[in-house]
Design an enzyme around this catalytic site. Structure first.
Site, mmCIF file in Angstrom:
data_model
loop_
_atom_site.group_PDB
_atom_site.id
_atom_site.type_symbol
_atom_site.label_atom_id
_atom_site.label_comp_id
_atom_site.label_asym_id
_atom_site.label_seq_id
_atom_site.Cartn_x
_atom_site.Cartn_y
_atom_site.Cartn_z
ATOM 1 N N ASP A 175 0.822 -1.208 0.000
ATOM 2 C CA ASP A 175 0.000 0.000 0.000
ATOM 3 C C ASP A 175 0.862 1.267 0.000
ATOM 4 O OD1 ASP A 175 0.978 -0.402 2.574
ATOM 5 O OD2 ASP A 175 -0.973 -0.721 3.488
ATOM 6 N N ASN A 226 -7.248 -2.349 14.463
ATOM 7 C CA ASN A 226 -8.673 -2.501 14.146
ATOM 8 C C ASN A 226 -8.922 -3.673 13.186
ATOM 9 O OD1 ASN A 226 -7.768 -1.552 11.694
ATOM 10 N ND2 ASN A 226 -8.987 0.305 11.664
ATOM 11 N N HIS A 251 -7.260 -4.316 10.322
ATOM 12 C CA HIS A 251 -7.002 -4.104 8.892
ATOM 13 C C HIS A 251 -5.741 -4.838 8.442
ATOM 14 C CE1 HIS A 251 -4.575 -0.215 9.799
ATOM 15 N NE2 HIS A 251 -3.709 -1.047 9.229
ATOM 16 N N GLU A 261 -9.624 -1.484 5.284
ATOM 17 C CA GLU A 261 -10.173 -1.068 6.572
ATOM 18 C C GLU A 261 -11.479 -1.790 6.882
ATOM 19 O OE1 GLU A 261 -8.388 0.544 8.551
ATOM 20 O OE2 GLU A 261 -8.134 2.654 8.036
HETATM 21 C C1 GLP Z 1 -0.351 0.453 8.544
HETATM 22 C C2 GLP Z 1 -0.129 -0.392 7.286
HETATM 23 C C3 GLP Z 1 -0.397 -1.847 7.521
HETATM 24 C C4 GLP Z 1 0.294 -2.287 8.805
HETATM 25 C C5 GLP Z 1 -0.327 -1.561 9.963
HETATM 26 C C6 GLP Z 1 0.217 -1.980 11.325
HETATM 27 O O1 GLP Z 1 -1.613 0.998 8.618
HETATM 28 N N1 GLP Z 1 -0.905 0.068 6.170
HETATM 29 O O2 GLP Z 1 0.059 -2.590 6.415
HETATM 30 O O3 GLP Z 1 0.153 -3.668 8.980
HETATM 31 O O4 GLP Z 1 -0.080 -0.186 9.776
HETATM 32 O O5 GLP Z 1 1.286 -1.192 11.701
HETATM 33 P P1 GLP Z 1 2.245 -1.483 12.912
HETATM 34 O O6 GLP Z 1 3.061 -2.661 12.517
HETATM 35 O O7 GLP Z 1 3.042 -0.239 13.050
HETATM 36 O O8 GLP Z 1 1.378 -1.755 14.081
#
Ligand code: GLP
Length: 251
Positions: free
Chosen positions: A67, A136, A138, A143
């Site tokens: 993404d 959440n 995702h 989302e």
């Molecule tokens: C972002 C990314 C996700 C990732 C998520 C969790 O929103 N788009 O791909 O998995 O954050 O992030 P973290 O690993 O910092 O908790």
């Protein structure tokens, strides 16, 4: 789902890096789907260490990131592209032409999303998709909501997700883009193998909902239950809400 629980986030990252290095030695032109976020940073650090130790050669590896923020240039240090350069690509030998990213500055977004889907297919599909998990539920930027979009698409970010990403934008929530481009859940589910990594107690609730709950767009990660080769790699804290007797059945 195959659940693996490690005593610490660090031991998880090391084991996953060794596992990926092995996969690359078996198939040097492996097609890897990659995530951003804090969770994979120790994993990337360990991959870099293995590369420097001569145990990981990425010369023929192809990568597709999940993404990117909409309206943020790949040269902007706050982009996911720049994050990946800093934390991984600048330190290993993945060929620049083999690094694939969604372009957050694309004029024609629908076209950009279609281009990305085609590029993944042309590469022969994703061999291994590594994922993080949002608090959440995702995955990528898919989302929670009443419905999911199957393929790569433009998406609006929820407040919780924007808060979680504020660190990249100097802690300023208002600076975090409201939209992004993301692989869809079907794009992810077409990967031959999926490894979702989650660490820390803040993820325990969404881990439990992903693994045990119904398959629902309210928890996008729950769709990973539909894939025959999803591995969920957790540290003890993230596994805190899975009871041992139950997850054994899920292996
Ligand atoms: C972002 C990314 C996700 C990732 C998520 C969790 O929103 N788009 O791909 O998995 O954050 O992030 P973290 O690993 O910092 O908790």
């Amino acid at each position: 789902m195959h659940i693996r629980i490690f005593s610490t986030a660090e031991s998880l990252a090391h084991a996953l890096a060794r596992n990926v290095a092995r996969a690359v030695s078996v198939n040097p032109s492996l097609v890897l789907g990659l995530p951003t976020g804090r969770t994979p940073i120790p994993f990337y650090r360990e991959l870099i260490r293995l590369h420097r130790a001569g145990r990981l050669d990425c010369a023929r590896v192809r990568t597709f990131n999940l993404d990117e923020f909409l309206g943020v240039s790949p040269r902007d240090p706050r982009s996911y592209r720049a994050f990946m350069q800093r934390h991984f690509f600048d330190h290993v030998n993945v060929a620049a032409a083999q690094i694939h990213f969604l372009d957050g500055m694309a004029g024609d977004v629908a076209r950009e999303c279609a281009r990305y889907e085609r590029a993944i297919i042309r590469a022969g599909g994703l061999d291994l998709q590594i994922l993080g998990l949002g608090t959440n539920g995702h995955i990528g930027f898919n989302e929670p909501g009443p419905a999911l979009v199957a393929r790569t698409h433009r998406t609006s970010l929820r407040a919780a997700t924007r808060r979680a990403n504020a660190g990249l934008f100097g802690g300023r929530l208002t600076a975090v883009p409201r939209e992004a481009l993301s692989m869809g859940v079907a794009t992810i589910l077409h990967a031959r193998r999926i490894v979702l990594m989650a660490t820390g107690g803040a993820k325990a609730r969404s881990v439990a909902r992903m693994v045990r709950g119904p398959v629902t767009p309210r928890v996008p990660a729950s769709f990973l239950q539909l894939h025959r080769q999803t591995e969920v790699w957790l540290d003890r804290a993230a596994a805190g809400r899975l009871d041992a007797a139950r997850f054994r059945d899920l292996r």
